[in-house]
Design a protein around this motif. Structure first.
Motif: not given
Length: 504
Positions: A347-376
């Motif tokens: 979760t971030d500081s606002s309490g939003t639940q996020l899902i993060g995962d590391l891709q072999k490309a060397g990028v850590f991807h993060v989405a909001r779990t409610d919409t699966m929209a990219r967070a950062w």
């Protein structure tokens, strides 16, 4: 009152007291006690895959340099020099449970390291192990049963063993069937008692697709098989999307998993090289379906590169024999961009639940779990065929912490926006070993078999201790995906064919 009568009253009073004092309770047999709150009962410590132990005992930045071995255990297997412990030790009910690539399921007394039982699983006659061996990650424990995914090539399956003695209780029907199918995943059991087992097709199979099979964890009965690529898209030629890892599961009954490469070098489905969201709540109509996804980088990294290489790719066609190593294709600039690391819920500081995962490309991807929209997202490493496949952890200060490669670096990112908090060198090249947190310390194991520790707040290195010096029976080092568990105030580190328990 006479002396004799007084003595009688006293004796009667003492007898009365003794009748209400409970007798000493015998300790339960090993591996059968009630779960403790400071255990490490599943691959990620919890269903969120936080890989964080909040009850750290005396483990802290100041005490970590003083860690000393409490016990060590050597499996005795030298799996062709590659090591045979590929998962994080599981600690539950007073025992440590391990899988080996050679097919052993092992239970140790968590206090002493003494072997309680060891069961060797033999493949069917004529069958071969899948990529990496018979067991490629951690077991799971549920209601007194040890659950493990057997990577039998072409027909992987789940096996259930009694936690107290290692006797086989049941064997499931295949997780999936078909030439080249295997499982490198870890069994995860939901709060509803459903076992999730990821599976993958052979690289370069135009008719193969990965996914997760759902079983009843109590009986091994098949409940549902979920393919990452839906049937209609599969009919159109989309394929691939193996699932290698332990999914994360949220409190609302959704599982999250990273997926692998597409088969095609020119087209790929939104569910390949992606984080997918699967409904695992059997009460909903969408149970057993993919209900959302976040696309990572494509096989050519960016669309501009794909456009540039398409003419060359077309000249060579879609022949899977062009794949050189682990799905790479030089003519089409296919870079093997799987999500090979387990995802983490936080979760971030606002309490939003996020899902993060590391891709072999060397990028850590993060989405909001409610919409699966990219967070950062954040660049933490460099793309390469065998890089960036280690599990990260979420600390109690609002950061995700884990290892990137190919250089080998421990990295901490702020949960709110992915800003780099700190980075500290590991310098072991390709790093598959997971990160674990306890007491403000980040632990991992490197490719040389060293237990490493970093101050989770600053990244300052605290410890580099070779497991070899603490393994009296020797150690077979190797490039594995082993990890560290923290339980009962001890740090349990696995590498090669050795597990060592340390305490301050």
């Amino acid at each position: 009152m006479t002396r004799s009568r007084l003595l009688g009253v006293v004796v009667a009073a003492i007898a009365s007291i003794l009748t209400i004092v409970p007798s000493a309770v015998a300790a339960p047999p090993p591996c059968t006690g009630a779960p403790d709150s400071d255990e490490w009962p599943t691959f990620g410590r919890d269903l969120a895959n936080s890989r964080r132990q909040d009850q750290a005992g005396d483990i802290a930045p100041g005490t970590t340099p003083t860690l000393q071995p409490v016990w060590s255990y050597t499996t005795g297997n030298d799996f062709a020099g590659t090591g045979d412990l590929n998962g994080t030790p599981i600690v539950s009910a007073g025992c440590v449970f391990l899988n080996t690539a050679a097919g052993d399921v092992i239970a140790l007394d968590s206090s002493t390291g003494e072997q309680i039982w060891r069961t060797t699983i033999a493949l069917d006659p004529g069958a071969a192990p899948g990529l990496g061996g018979i067991f490629v990650s951690s077991p799971a424990v549920h209601d007194g049963v040890v659950l493990a995914l057997v990577s039998q090539l072409g027909a992987p399956y789940v096996i259930g063993l009694k936690a107290k003695d290692g006797k086989v209780l049941w064997r499931s029907e295949p997780i999936v069937t078909g030439a080249g199918y295997y499982t490198n995943a870890t069994a995860v059991v939901t709060d509803d008692g459903l076992l999730l087992a990821g599976f993958s097709p052979a690289e370069g199979d135009p008719t193969g697709r990965g996914g997760i099979t759902i079983f009843d964890a109590r009986t091994g009965k098949l409940v549902k098989r979920v393919h990452a690529i839906p049937d209609d898209a599969f009919a159109q030629g989309y394929a691939g999307a193996g699932i290698w890892t332990a999914p994360a599961v949220d409190d609302d009954g959704y599982a999250y998993a990273g997926t692998g490469n597409p088969f095609s070098k020119k087209i790929e489905h939104d569910h390949t090289n992606a984080i997918i969201k699967i409904d695992v709540d059997p009460t909903r109509e969408t149970f057993g379906t993919v209900v959302g996804s976040l696309k990572g980088l494509i096989e050519q990294y960016r669309q501009e590169l794909r456009d540039a290489v398409d003419p060359t790719c077309e000249a060579f066609g879609e022949d899977p024999n062009l794949q050189l190593i682990v799905g790479d294709s030089a003519p089409c600039a296919q870079l093997d961009q799987d999500f090979g690391a387990p995802p983490t819920l936080f979760t971030d500081s606002s309490g939003t639940q996020l899902i993060g995962d590391l891709q072999k490309a060397g990028v850590f991807h993060v989405a909001r779990t409610d919409t699966m929209a990219r967070a950062w997202d954040q660049i933490v490493g460099v793309t390469c065929p065998a890089c960036n496949a280690a599990a990260w952890a979420f600390d109690d200060e609002g950061r995700v912490v884990g290892a990137s490669s190919p250089v080998g670096t421990m990295v901490a990112l702020e949960a709110d926006d992915g800003t780099h908090a700190w980075a500290s060198p590991i310098v072991d090249g390709t790093h598959y070993q997971s990160t674990s947190l306890a007491g403000g310390v980040a632990f991992t194991v490197d490719n040389l078999g060293n237990l490493l520790a970093f101050d989770a707040a600053t990244g300052i290195p605290l410890l580099r201790r070779p497991l070899q010096i603490d393994a009296p029976d020797g150690m077979a080092p190797g490039l594995t995906s082993s990890g560290v568990a923290i339980a009962s105030g001890m740090v349990l580190a696995a590498a090669g064919n050795v597990v060592v328990a340390y305490a301050p």
